[in-house]
Design an enzyme around this catalytic site. Structure first.
Site, PDB file in Angstrom:
ATOM      1  N   ASN A   1      88.198   5.555  92.419  1.00 45.00           N
ATOM      2  CA  ASN A   1      89.054   5.618  91.221  1.00 45.00           C
ATOM      3  C   ASN A   1      90.437   5.289  91.735  1.00 45.00           C
ATOM      4  OD1 ASN A   1      87.902   7.432  88.629  1.00 45.00           O
ATOM      5  ND2 ASN A   1      86.858   7.849  90.567  1.00 45.00           N
TER       6      ASN A   1
ATOM      7  N   ASN B   1      84.788  16.749  97.145  1.00 46.19           N
ATOM      8  CA  ASN B   1      84.597  15.482  96.447  1.00 46.19           C
ATOM      9  C   ASN B   1      83.435  14.802  97.177  1.00 46.19           C
ATOM     10  OD1 ASN B   1      84.750  12.920  95.371  1.00 46.19           O
ATOM     11  ND2 ASN B   1      86.984  12.793  95.454  1.00 46.19           N
TER      12      ASN B   1
ATOM     13  N   CYS C   1      86.279   6.369  98.124  1.00 50.41           N
ATOM     14  CA  CYS C   1      87.591   5.878  97.714  1.00 50.41           C
ATOM     15  C   CYS C   1      88.609   5.752  98.850  1.00 50.41           C
ATOM     16  CB  CYS C   1      88.135   6.735  96.574  1.00 50.41           C
ATOM     17  SG  CYS C   1      89.500   5.896  95.738  1.00 50.41           S
TER      18      CYS C   1
ATOM     19  N   GLU D   1      82.966   6.980  92.344  1.00 50.08           N
ATOM     20  CA  GLU D   1      83.440   8.325  92.739  1.00 50.08           C
ATOM     21  C   GLU D   1      83.589   9.174  91.461  1.00 50.08           C
ATOM     22  OE1 GLU D   1      87.672   8.288  93.591  1.00 50.08           O
ATOM     23  OE2 GLU D   1      87.518   9.992  94.950  1.00 50.08           O
TER      24      GLU D   1
ATOM     25  N   LYS E   1      84.025  13.836 101.001  1.00 52.75           N
ATOM     26  CA  LYS E   1      85.202  12.999 101.269  1.00 52.75           C
ATOM     27  C   LYS E   1      86.143  13.635 102.286  1.00 52.75           C
ATOM     28  CE  LYS E   1      88.765  10.519  98.538  1.00 52.75           C
ATOM     29  NZ  LYS E   1      89.199  10.298  97.128  1.00 52.75           N
TER      30      LYS E   1
ATOM     31  N   GLU F   1      94.099  15.735  94.418  1.00 50.75           N
ATOM     32  CA  GLU F   1      92.860  15.940  95.195  1.00 50.75           C
ATOM     33  C   GLU F   1      93.054  16.989  96.287  1.00 50.75           C
ATOM     34  OE1 GLU F   1      90.058  12.823  96.249  1.00 50.75           O
ATOM     35  OE2 GLU F   1      91.384  11.403  95.260  1.00 50.75           O
TER      36      GLU F   1
END
Ligand code: CDV
Length: 304
Positions: free
Chosen positions: A198, A111, A173, A47, A128, A147
């Site tokens: 991550n 993302n 993730c 990611e 994402k 995020e």
């Protein structure tokens, strides 16, 4: 006859805030070359693989935030990765921060991950959906996880592409912790799910779980694989990045839920497995034959 696909899970060690994209890309190309030598046809990267994990910092200046985003793919800095893929005849999964404009000219930030074929074309894009963390500055944390501030939730659903001789889905993730992610892909008969992550060792809201981060990582990847009869490739950005420890544990999981290959370091390292996509049948035609055994009419609560 088997549908064999040799896959390399290309874990990356830390990327410093000052490290240029060109350096990250050359590290990726070095792993791609090693993987190709061992027969890999698909290489999976983490990611946000082009930069440090920037959501750990609170920033107000949008121009500064935007330095971590890509406005085109490939770009001048990432083109060498695409060229290496074509030269070596391998495809890849790449996670990065995407800044784009929608049909009405509005700027959007996601993302994102892409699946690129051995001819260098983008075969599938995923944005994402499960964005973890928070959107405001929380100074009590040892580091931020912003995020929810820097990205909006993905708007492309959970696509499954016909690629590499099978049915390939992607997620990113935190998505892996949600059974719904794997089920959305499983319901589309995914045979291979690719994801980068991550994951910090320290989880500020519940530090009593810090020692469980590696366990939870493999728990959800193995459960997602088995319960949907699919191969899963989970790839970390690992090690101490700007003072923040990230777990490793990059692995390739068989449809039975068994770990077929695993990294053992916290640095740049590839784990390789020969993945027979036909092995999905062992699970999808039997214990988790959805058509025969699933009871969707009893699961109404899931969609309320
Ligand atoms: N990048 C992530 O999505 N990380 C989350 C952390 C914050 C828990 C994860 O699920 O690994």
């Amino acid at each position: 006859m088997s549908r064999s696909l040799i896959i390399a899970a290309a874990q990356m060690g830390p990327i410093a805030r000052s490290e240029p994209r060109a350096s990250a890309v050359s590290r990726m190309i070095a792993m791609m070359e090693r993987a190709a030598k061992q027969g890999a046809k698909l290489v999976v990267f983490p990611e946000l693989a082009l930069t440090t994990f920037f959501p750990r910092w609170y920033m107000e200046d949008q121009a500064e935030i935007d330095t971590f985003f890509e406005t085109e793919m490939p770009s001048v800095e990432t083109r060498p990765l695409f060229e290496a893929a074509v030269r070596l005849g391998v495809g890849f999964y790449l996670g990065y921060a995407e800044k784009t404009k929608d049909g009405e000219g509005r700027t959007r930030r996601f993302n994102t991950s892409i699946l690129v074929g051995p001819d260098g074309t983008v075969l599938s894009t995923y944005r994402k959906i499960h964005l973890p963390g928070h959107s405001e500055h929380e100074p009590w944390r040892a580091f931020q996880h912003l995020e929810k501030r820097y990205f909006e939730g993905g708007d492309l659903g959970f696509p499954v592409a016909e690629a590499f001789g099978g049915r390939v889905g992607m997620c990113i993730c935190n998505d892996r912790r949600w059974p719904e992610t794997f089920r959305m892909l499983g319901l589309q008969q995914a045979e291979l799910v690719l994801l980068g992550y991550n994951t910090p060792v320290h989880y500020p809201p519940a530090p009593e779980h810090d020692h469980l981060q590696d366990f939870h990582n493999h728990l959800v990847l193995q459960a997602g694989a088995y319960q949907n009869g699919t191969w899963v490739v989970g790839v970390a950005k690992a090690g101490r990045e700007e003072g923040c420890d990230l777990i490793g544990g990059t692995c390739i999981i068989a449809p039975t839920g068994e770990i077929a290959a695993k990294c053992t370091t916290l640095g740049d390292e590839i784990a390789i497995a020969d993945c027979d996509l036909d092995r999905c049948r062992e699970i999808q035609d039997n214990i988790f034959n959805f058509k025969v055994h699933r009871q969707p009419e009893k699961y109404g609560l899931l969609c309320k």
